[in-house]
Design an enzyme around this catalytic site. Structure first.
Site, mmCIF file in Angstrom:
data_model
loop_
_atom_site.group_PDB
_atom_site.id
_atom_site.type_symbol
_atom_site.label_atom_id
_atom_site.label_comp_id
_atom_site.label_asym_id
_atom_site.label_seq_id
_atom_site.Cartn_x
_atom_site.Cartn_y
_atom_site.Cartn_z
ATOM 1 N N GLU A 116 0.838 -1.195 0.000
ATOM 2 C CA GLU A 116 0.000 0.000 0.000
ATOM 3 C C GLU A 116 0.884 1.260 0.000
ATOM 4 O OE1 GLU A 116 -3.555 -0.224 2.371
ATOM 5 O OE2 GLU A 116 -3.906 -2.295 1.766
HETATM 6 C C1 HEC Z 1 -3.131 0.879 -2.019
HETATM 7 C C2 HEC Z 1 -4.516 1.146 -1.776
HETATM 8 C C3 HEC Z 1 -4.911 1.629 -0.399
HETATM 9 C C4 HEC Z 1 -4.420 2.728 0.285
HETATM 10 C C5 HEC Z 1 -3.328 3.675 -0.149
HETATM 11 C C6 HEC Z 1 -5.193 2.803 1.509
HETATM 12 N N1 HEC Z 1 -6.109 1.795 1.541
HETATM 13 FE FE1 HEC Z 1 -7.508 1.515 2.981
HETATM 14 N N2 HEC Z 1 -7.916 -0.291 2.213
HETATM 15 C C7 HEC Z 1 -7.374 -0.819 1.058
HETATM 16 C C8 HEC Z 1 -7.666 -2.239 0.984
HETATM 17 C C9 HEC Z 1 -7.259 -3.181 -0.137
HETATM 18 C C10 HEC Z 1 -8.383 -2.551 2.154
HETATM 19 C C11 HEC Z 1 -8.852 -3.945 2.588
HETATM 20 C C12 HEC Z 1 -7.611 -4.664 3.122
HETATM 21 C C13 HEC Z 1 -7.906 -5.898 3.940
HETATM 22 O O1 HEC Z 1 -9.059 -6.101 4.310
HETATM 23 O O2 HEC Z 1 -6.970 -6.654 4.224
HETATM 24 C C14 HEC Z 1 -8.560 -1.295 2.888
HETATM 25 C C15 HEC Z 1 -9.284 -1.168 4.069
HETATM 26 C C16 HEC Z 1 -9.497 0.032 4.714
HETATM 27 C C17 HEC Z 1 -10.437 0.261 5.786
HETATM 28 C C18 HEC Z 1 -11.381 -0.778 6.382
HETATM 29 C C19 HEC Z 1 -12.761 -0.663 5.803
HETATM 30 C C20 HEC Z 1 -13.639 -1.822 6.180
HETATM 31 O O3 HEC Z 1 -14.796 -1.844 5.769
HETATM 32 O O4 HEC Z 1 -13.176 -2.744 6.877
HETATM 33 C C21 HEC Z 1 -10.318 1.566 6.178
HETATM 34 C C22 HEC Z 1 -11.097 2.280 7.259
HETATM 35 C C23 HEC Z 1 -9.278 2.149 5.358
HETATM 36 N N3 HEC Z 1 -8.824 1.205 4.456
HETATM 37 C C24 HEC Z 1 -8.781 3.445 5.493
HETATM 38 C C25 HEC Z 1 -7.590 3.850 4.893
HETATM 39 C C26 HEC Z 1 -6.809 5.022 5.308
HETATM 40 C C27 HEC Z 1 -7.172 5.946 6.443
HETATM 41 C C28 HEC Z 1 -5.739 5.099 4.471
HETATM 42 C C29 HEC Z 1 -4.593 6.099 4.508
HETATM 43 C C30 HEC Z 1 -3.841 6.159 5.737
HETATM 44 C C31 HEC Z 1 -5.855 3.985 3.538
HETATM 45 N N4 HEC Z 1 -6.969 3.252 3.841
HETATM 46 C C32 HEC Z 1 -4.982 3.764 2.482
HETATM 47 C C33 HEC Z 1 -6.656 -0.109 0.121
HETATM 48 C C34 HEC Z 1 -5.959 1.043 0.414
#
Ligand code: HEC
Ligand code: HEC
Length: 321
Positions: A128
């Site tokens: 990420e």
């Molecule tokens: C490269 C793409 C990417 C970036 C950059 C990213 N995310 Fe995500 N995010 C994801 C993915 C893929 C998941 C699911 C991962 C898993 O479940 O293992 C996720 C899951 C989440 C969730 C959980 C939602 C749920 O319904 O469970 C939250 C809240 C979230 N991200 C917030 C953030 C925040 C705040 C940042 C920055 C600090 C961020 N993400 C940066 C791809 C990204």
């Protein structure tokens, strides 16, 4: 004494004979739960918003939270699986963060307990944002406006810490809620807020048993279920608990705004809402849902799209480091 005894007896008999009340879908409350140690203030929301959009939180200084949780696309990336650092593909689909504040267990496998615990995960993940917390803190300290803002918000002498960064981002995320969907208006008594087809879809959604897991204000029970979605090889919840019963179990996702967040499932393997409904019938309920019924249920699901959060994009301070 006697009438009371009788009343108790009658109610005991009734509750024994009446089946459990069907799980209900509730209107979205105006505010999500707010933890006691992270109050919501306008200054903290603003700071969290800046951090959410700032790619300088990443190792490459190129990827922000909004890269994958893109506000123009229902706070997702509309890819089957997320593309992160150096365009590497992660194993899972990007879920929306709209209304995530109403769910306790974050991530598909529930490995983070709440938004504060979640926020530092993606920053450090290799696929990420690939940044160390120490380096991120050092970088932010080079930006005078961040130094001032963190002081204002947290009132500590050395306030730029991973914990405070997570608190600010989580606070901004608590504003990302989508009230007043046609379905909320329908639940509040405006029977014409839904088309006839969407109303029929809602009836089918309940009748088929979807509400067993998709219930409450965001249509998620917050629990883990094993559903065989096409092509899934992921160990799911097992990765967290090491309990064989949790193998390939995933947390029930919210269905709010689901029309905006294709492709579907933990691996993004299904492109259409109707297709996802049919898979759910087969795999979660052991029922064959006809094409016609799937279209009606999808019509109902489209009525769950609410009012998108409105805010001005932040002007990120320009500082080289
Ligand atoms: C490269 C793409 C990417 C970036 C950059 C990213 N995310 Fe995500 N995010 C994801 C993915 C893929 C998941 C699911 C991962 C898993 O479940 O293992 C996720 C899951 C989440 C969730 C959980 C939602 C749920 O319904 O469970 C939250 C809240 C979230 N991200 C917030 C953030 C925040 C705040 C940042 C920055 C600090 C961020 N993400 C940066 C791809 C990204
Ligand atoms: C036993 C609990 C359970 C039942 C019953 C259930 N679901 Fe699900 N639903 C889940 C889980 C868990 C997932 C995530 C599965 C995955 O990706 O591995 C999911 C995913 C979905 C998705 C994809 C959401 C997304 O963002 O990827 C849709 C759409 C959906 N369900 C609709 C329905 C419909 C319609 C019904 C009834 C026909 C139904 N579900 C019945 C638990 C359930």
């Amino acid at each position: 004494m006697r009438p009371l005894f009788l009343a108790v007896l009658v109610s005991a008999l009734l509750s024994a004979s009446v089946p459990a009340w069907p799980a209900e879908i509730e209107p979205l409350p105006a505010l999500p739960p707010i933890p006691a140690d992270n109050s919501m203030t306008p200054q903290k929301i603003e700071l969290g918003k800046m951090l959410f959009f700032d790619p300088r939180l990443s190792g490459s200084k190129w990827i922000s939270c909004a890269t994958c949780h893109n506000p123009a696309m229902g706070y997702t990336d509309r890819l089957p699986r997320a593309l992160g650092h150096a365009m590497s593909e992660g194993p899972r689909n990007t879920p929306t963060i709209l209304n995530a504040a109403f769910i306790k267990a974050q991530f598909w496998d529930g490995r983070a307990d709440g938004l504060e615990a979640q926020a530092l995960g993606p920053i450090q993940a290799d696929v990420e944002m690939k940044q160390t917390l120490t380096q991120m803190v050092n970088n932010l300290k080079q930006v005078p406006e961040y130094v001032t803002r963190f002081k204002e918000v947290f009132g500590e002498t050395d306030p730029i810490t991973p914990g405070n960064i997570a608190k600010a981002i989580a606070t901004f995320e608590r504003t990302l809620i989508t009230p007043d969907s046609p379905f909320d208006r329908y639940l509040r008594g405006d029977k014409l807020a839904l088309s006839r087809d969407a109303r029929e879809g809602y009836r089918l959604f309940q009748e088929k048993g979807c509400t067993a897991c998709h219930n409450g204000p965001v249509l998620s029970d917050g629990n883990f279920h094993h559903i065989k979605v096409p092509g899934s090889v992921d160990e799911g919840r097992f990765k967290v608990t090491k309990n064989p019963a949790d193998l390939s179990a995933f947390r029930t996702p919210t269905l709010r705004n689901v029309e905006l967040t294709a492709p579907y499932f933990n691996n993004g393997s299904v492109n259409t809402l109707e297709g996802a409904v049919v898979v759910m019938g087969n795999e979660a309920l052991n029922t064959n849902i006809s094409r016609k019924d799937a279209v009606l249920i999808a019509d109902f699901l489209r009525s769950l799209t609410g009012t998108m959060p409105k805010f001005d994009y932040p002007d990120l301070p320009y500082t080289r480091y």
